[in-house]
Scaffold this motif. Structure first.
Motif, PDB file in Angstrom:
ATOM      1  N   TYR A   1       6.917 -21.067   5.372  1.00 58.64           N
ATOM      2  CA  TYR A   1       6.925 -22.249   6.237  1.00 58.64           C
ATOM      3  C   TYR A   1       6.012 -21.983   7.431  1.00 58.64           C
ATOM      4  N   ARG A   2       4.912 -22.696   7.492  1.00 55.99           N
ATOM      5  CA  ARG A   2       3.904 -22.598   8.564  1.00 55.99           C
ATOM      6  C   ARG A   2       3.494 -21.131   8.793  1.00 55.99           C
ATOM      7  N   LEU A   3       3.366 -20.390   7.701  1.00 57.93           N
ATOM      8  CA  LEU A   3       3.134 -18.948   7.793  1.00 57.93           C
ATOM      9  C   LEU A   3       1.647 -18.575   7.718  1.00 57.93           C
ATOM     10  N   GLU A   4       0.856 -19.419   7.021  1.00 57.04           N
ATOM     11  CA  GLU A   4      -0.520 -19.039   6.679  1.00 57.04           C
ATOM     12  C   GLU A   4      -1.351 -18.634   7.897  1.00 57.04           C
ATOM     13  N   ASP A   5      -1.251 -19.399   9.003  1.00 58.72           N
ATOM     14  CA  ASP A   5      -2.067 -19.089  10.193  1.00 58.72           C
ATOM     15  C   ASP A   5      -1.214 -18.505  11.319  1.00 58.72           C
TER      16      ASP A   5
ATOM     17  N   PRO B   1      12.906 -15.387   1.255  1.00 61.04           N
ATOM     18  CA  PRO B   1      12.914 -14.931  -0.139  1.00 61.04           C
ATOM     19  C   PRO B   1      13.825 -15.814  -0.999  1.00 61.04           C
ATOM     20  N   ARG B   2      13.392 -16.092  -2.217  1.00 65.81           N
ATOM     21  CA  ARG B   2      14.231 -16.810  -3.182  1.00 65.81           C
ATOM     22  C   ARG B   2      14.646 -15.828  -4.286  1.00 65.81           C
ATOM     23  N   LEU B   3      13.645 -15.208  -4.920  1.00 63.95           N
ATOM     24  CA  LEU B   3      13.934 -14.162  -5.915  1.00 63.95           C
ATOM     25  C   LEU B   3      14.106 -12.868  -5.124  1.00 63.95           C
ATOM     26  N   TYR B   4      15.361 -12.452  -4.940  1.00 67.55           N
ATOM     27  CA  TYR B   4      15.590 -11.227  -4.151  1.00 67.55           C
ATOM     28  C   TYR B   4      15.648  -9.990  -5.042  1.00 67.55           C
ATOM     29  N   ARG B   5      16.128 -10.168  -6.278  1.00 67.23           N
ATOM     30  CA  ARG B   5      16.072  -9.090  -7.262  1.00 67.23           C
ATOM     31  C   ARG B   5      15.585  -9.663  -8.569  1.00 67.23           C
ATOM     32  N   PRO B   6      14.529  -9.110  -9.178  1.00 70.19           N
ATOM     33  CA  PRO B   6      13.665  -8.071  -8.617  1.00 70.19           C
ATOM     34  C   PRO B   6      12.873  -8.594  -7.414  1.00 70.19           C
ATOM     35  N   PHE B   7      12.713  -7.738  -6.406  1.00 72.13           N
ATOM     36  CA  PHE B   7      12.064  -8.129  -5.160  1.00 72.13           C
ATOM     37  C   PHE B   7      10.545  -8.166  -5.353  1.00 72.13           C
ATOM     38  N   PRO B   8       9.909  -9.314  -5.078  1.00 73.11           N
ATOM     39  CA  PRO B   8       8.459  -9.407  -5.299  1.00 73.11           C
ATOM     40  C   PRO B   8       7.662  -8.742  -4.170  1.00 73.11           C
ATOM     41  N   TYR B   9       7.655  -7.400  -4.170  1.00 78.22           N
ATOM     42  CA  TYR B   9       7.068  -6.617  -3.081  1.00 78.22           C
ATOM     43  C   TYR B   9       5.609  -6.984  -2.799  1.00 78.22           C
TER      44      TYR B   9
ATOM     45  N   GLU C   1       1.602  -9.348   0.665  1.00 77.73           N
ATOM     46  CA  GLU C   1       0.372 -10.145   0.850  1.00 77.73           C
ATOM     47  C   GLU C   1       0.602 -11.313   1.817  1.00 77.73           C
ATOM     48  N   ALA C   2       1.776 -11.941   1.704  1.00 78.59           N
ATOM     49  CA  ALA C   2       2.070 -13.131   2.515  1.00 78.59           C
ATOM     50  C   ALA C   2       2.326 -12.787   3.977  1.00 78.59           C
ATOM     51  N   LEU C   3       2.730 -11.548   4.262  1.00 74.11           N
ATOM     52  CA  LEU C   3       3.125 -11.179   5.629  1.00 74.11           C
ATOM     53  C   LEU C   3       2.120 -10.289   6.353  1.00 74.11           C
ATOM     54  N   LYS C   4       1.206  -9.672   5.603  1.00 74.49           N
ATOM     55  CA  LYS C   4       0.412  -8.584   6.185  1.00 74.49           C
ATOM     56  C   LYS C   4      -0.469  -8.995   7.361  1.00 74.49           C
ATOM     57  N   HIS C   5      -0.841 -10.288   7.429  1.00 74.12           N
ATOM     58  CA  HIS C   5      -1.762 -10.726   8.483  1.00 74.12           C
ATOM     59  C   HIS C   5      -1.063 -10.987   9.824  1.00 74.12           C
ATOM     60  N   LEU C   6       0.267 -10.966   9.840  1.00 76.86           N
ATOM     61  CA  LEU C   6       0.990 -11.291  11.079  1.00 76.86           C
ATOM     62  C   LEU C   6       0.924 -10.145  12.085  1.00 76.86           C
TER      63      LEU C   6
ATOM     64  N   ALA D   1      10.046  -3.900   4.834  1.00 74.16           N
ATOM     65  CA  ALA D   1       9.282  -2.744   5.321  1.00 74.16           C
ATOM     66  C   ALA D   1       8.560  -2.072   4.150  1.00 74.16           C
ATOM     67  N   SER D   2       9.229  -1.927   3.011  1.00 83.63           N
ATOM     68  CA  SER D   2       8.589  -1.324   1.827  1.00 83.63           C
ATOM     69  C   SER D   2       7.419  -2.172   1.343  1.00 83.63           C
ATOM     70  N   SER D   3       7.563  -3.502   1.456  1.00 83.88           N
ATOM     71  CA  SER D   3       6.492  -4.403   1.004  1.00 83.88           C
ATOM     72  C   SER D   3       5.241  -4.248   1.866  1.00 83.88           C
ATOM     73  N   LEU D   4       5.446  -3.938   3.149  1.00 82.94           N
ATOM     74  CA  LEU D   4       4.315  -3.876   4.085  1.00 82.94           C
ATOM     75  C   LEU D   4       3.732  -2.471   4.234  1.00 82.94           C
ATOM     76  N   TYR D   5       4.475  -1.467   3.826  1.00 76.92           N
ATOM     77  CA  TYR D   5       4.032  -0.084   4.033  1.00 76.92           C
ATOM     78  C   TYR D   5       2.658   0.213   3.440  1.00 76.92           C
ATOM     79  N   PRO D   6       2.332  -0.338   2.226  1.00 77.46           N
ATOM     80  CA  PRO D   6       1.021  -0.006   1.636  1.00 77.46           C
ATOM     81  C   PRO D   6      -0.178  -0.486   2.464  1.00 77.46           C
ATOM     82  N   TYR D   7       0.031  -1.393   3.425  1.00 74.95           N
ATOM     83  CA  TYR D   7      -1.109  -1.945   4.173  1.00 74.95           C
ATOM     84  C   TYR D   7      -1.350  -1.159   5.461  1.00 74.95           C
ATOM     85  N   GLU D   8      -2.597  -0.737   5.627  1.00 72.71           N
ATOM     86  CA  GLU D   8      -2.924   0.031   6.820  1.00 72.71           C
ATOM     87  C   GLU D   8      -2.721  -0.826   8.070  1.00 72.71           C
TER      88      GLU D   8
END
Lengths: 393, 97
Positions: A257-261, A295-303, A308-313, A337-344
């Motif tokens: 929701y209004r996340l892209e920018d 999140p809608r699908l919590y398990r399996p978690f779409p890491y 990708e959706a959060l890394k720019h914030l 946190a695990s989803s974002l860890y791979p991004y420098e």
């Protein structure tokens, strides 16, 4: 076309189950789920469904009966909350390890002690690694839609795993909302005829369920289960596409929701996402670029997709309606946190524990969190990573 | 026997073939071995009935040799054996001696 109705979450999910018309339902009452299975029981007694209902003496027994009925070759449902889900714990793993696509609405409620019957996510979070699929629902419409889609996802020949559909106790289960029902024939065409795999009642092809698997093979079965989990996301998206054709409603692995920018964002599950969206609109009007991921699908978690959706914030707060005692943070935070860890380059991440035992989550809470995120995004400094909000000192 | 990889195992560990226990050889679990002394055997078939696995061969109503692939060395056959004139037809001997 379907019809517009004013119904509670429990009523809507019971209606979805009636429209699917499963073969077997084994259930035991527990607040706030009771009213859902009571309504479904009325459908059985009034001949509205052909379902065989089994009234068990506990949730351990109801999940056990579901395992038996599913292995026999039936399309099987149950529903529970809180202590009931906790009592099923042992059998949850039997259902998933045996690859039985049982569908179970979970009306989220706090765990005892202290005894509390109100909405929080401790129950489903406790069962998040039981090998089940978990779909989470913000409101009554989503609970109804997720229930119908859960059958197609769980029963898909590539998947064959049980699925929980989570909705917030009382806040959704007992509040009346305006939603749209699909027609009965649209739902039955959508879910299709159930095709069992290796059913025990096929006496021409005798099978054994539940053999002892020793160290020479156990890991192969676990690896196979893990591999199936990795296929779920694609099936969820395919089923969502088909569902959109009959309903006009779009679903993904998560909602943004209004996340892209956005510069700052909140990650939150279920009903509290609605309140948060309103506050995000207010911040946007003030010129602050705030957004939300639910999140809608919590398990399996779409890491990958969530990362990708959060890394720019610049700064993100994960709000957990459950704590993971002794862990570093709340359960949702750990996954984010695990989803974002791979991004420098990744956002600064904080964690708030809110709304336990049905404590109200108010617009003021979202405001406080967003103001803190604005400050963090500006200074790069964090006061405290994990904190309870809306709690008295 | 070559062990299967994870892509080859049946989903949910369902056993789809009857009589597959024959492929599951448990003889390596044994620390005591039953030994048949034919001269003391009255062919009562107690050992064959009492064996919890399929470690005793029976042909034409008569007991044959032990199938050690399936014998875990539980000793039930030796315990139940009535023998002949006080002498057992099955005795347990420690493996590796």
């Amino acid at each position: 076309m379907g019809k517009v109705v004013a119904v509670t979450g429990n009523e809507a999910v019971a209606e979805a189950l009636r429209q699917v018309n499963p073969d077997v339902c084994a259930a035991y009452p527990i607040t706030p789920q009771t009213d859902m299975m009571q309504r479904f029981g009325s459908f059985v007694n009034n001949g509205k469904v052909k379902t065989e209902i089994i009234l068990t003496e506990s949730e351990h027994s109801s999940m056990s009966a579901c395992v038996g009925a599913s292995a026999a070759g039936g399309r099987v449902i149950t529903a529970t909350s809180s202590q009931g889900l906790a009592l099923m714990f042992e059998i949850l793993f039997i259902a998933s390890g045996t690859r039985l696509p049982i569908i179970m609405p979970v009306v989220n409620r706090a765990l005892s002690a202290p005894l509390n019957i109100h909405g929080d996510h401790s129950d489903a979070m406790g069962a998040r690694d039981a090998g089940w699929i978990q779909l989470w629902s913000e409101n009554t419409q989503e609970a109804y839609d997720n229930t119908i889609q859960a059958f197609r996802i769980a029963e898909h020949p590539d998947i064959r795993l049980p699925a929980m559909v989570c909705l917030d106790g009382f806040i959704i289960s007992h509040s009346i909302e305006r939603i749209e029902y699909l027609d009965d024939n649209e739902v039955s065409n959508f879910v299709g005829e159930y095709k069992p795999v290796n059913p025990m009642l096929d006496i021409e092809h005798p099978v054994s369920y539940g053999p002892l698997i020793l160290p020479d093979y156990y890991m192969e079965f676990r690896k196979a289960h893990d591999a199936v989990m990795s296929k779920v996301s694609k099936v969820v998206l395919d089923v969502a596409k088909d569902f959109e054709k009959i309903s006009g409603r779009k679903y993904g692995l998560f909602e943004t929701y209004r996340l892209e920018d956005a510069d700052i964002g909140i990650v939150i599950l279920n009903s509290a996402a609605g309140t948060t969206k309103d506050v995000i609109d207010e911040f946007r009007e003030k010129g602050i670029k705030a957004g939300l991921l639910k999140p809608r699908l919590y398990r399996p978690f779409p890491y990958k997709e969530i990362g990708e959706a959060l890394k720019h914030l610049k700064a993100v707060c994960v709000l957990d309606r459950a704590d993971a005692f002794g862990a570093s943070h709340g359960p949702l935070y750990i996954d984010i946190a695990s989803s974002l860890y791979p991004y420098e380059k990744r956002p600064i991440l904080i964690n708030k524990i809110y709304g336990l035992g049905g404590r109200d989550y108010m617009p003021g809470h979202a405001e406080l969190v967003l103001n803190e995120l604005v400050e963090i995004a500006k200074t790069g400094k964090i006061n405290v990573v994990k904190e309870y909000i809306g709690v008295r000192e | 026997m070559k062990l299967k990889g994870w892509k080859e195992v049946t989903p949910g560990a369902v056993v789809t073939k009857a009589g597959s226990a024959e492929e599951f050889k448990t003889g390596s679990w044994r620390s005591f071995r039953p030994v048949w002394l034919e001269e003391n055997c009255i062919q009562c078939m107690f050992c064959w009935i009492f064996c919890p696995d399929m470690a005793i061969e029976a042909k034409n109503g008569k007991r044959g040799v032990f199938k050690y692939d399936y014998c875990k060395g539980c000793g039930i056959c030796a315990l139940e054996c009535p023998g002949k004139k006080g002498k057992k037809a099955i005795v347990m001997e420690e493996e590796g001696k």
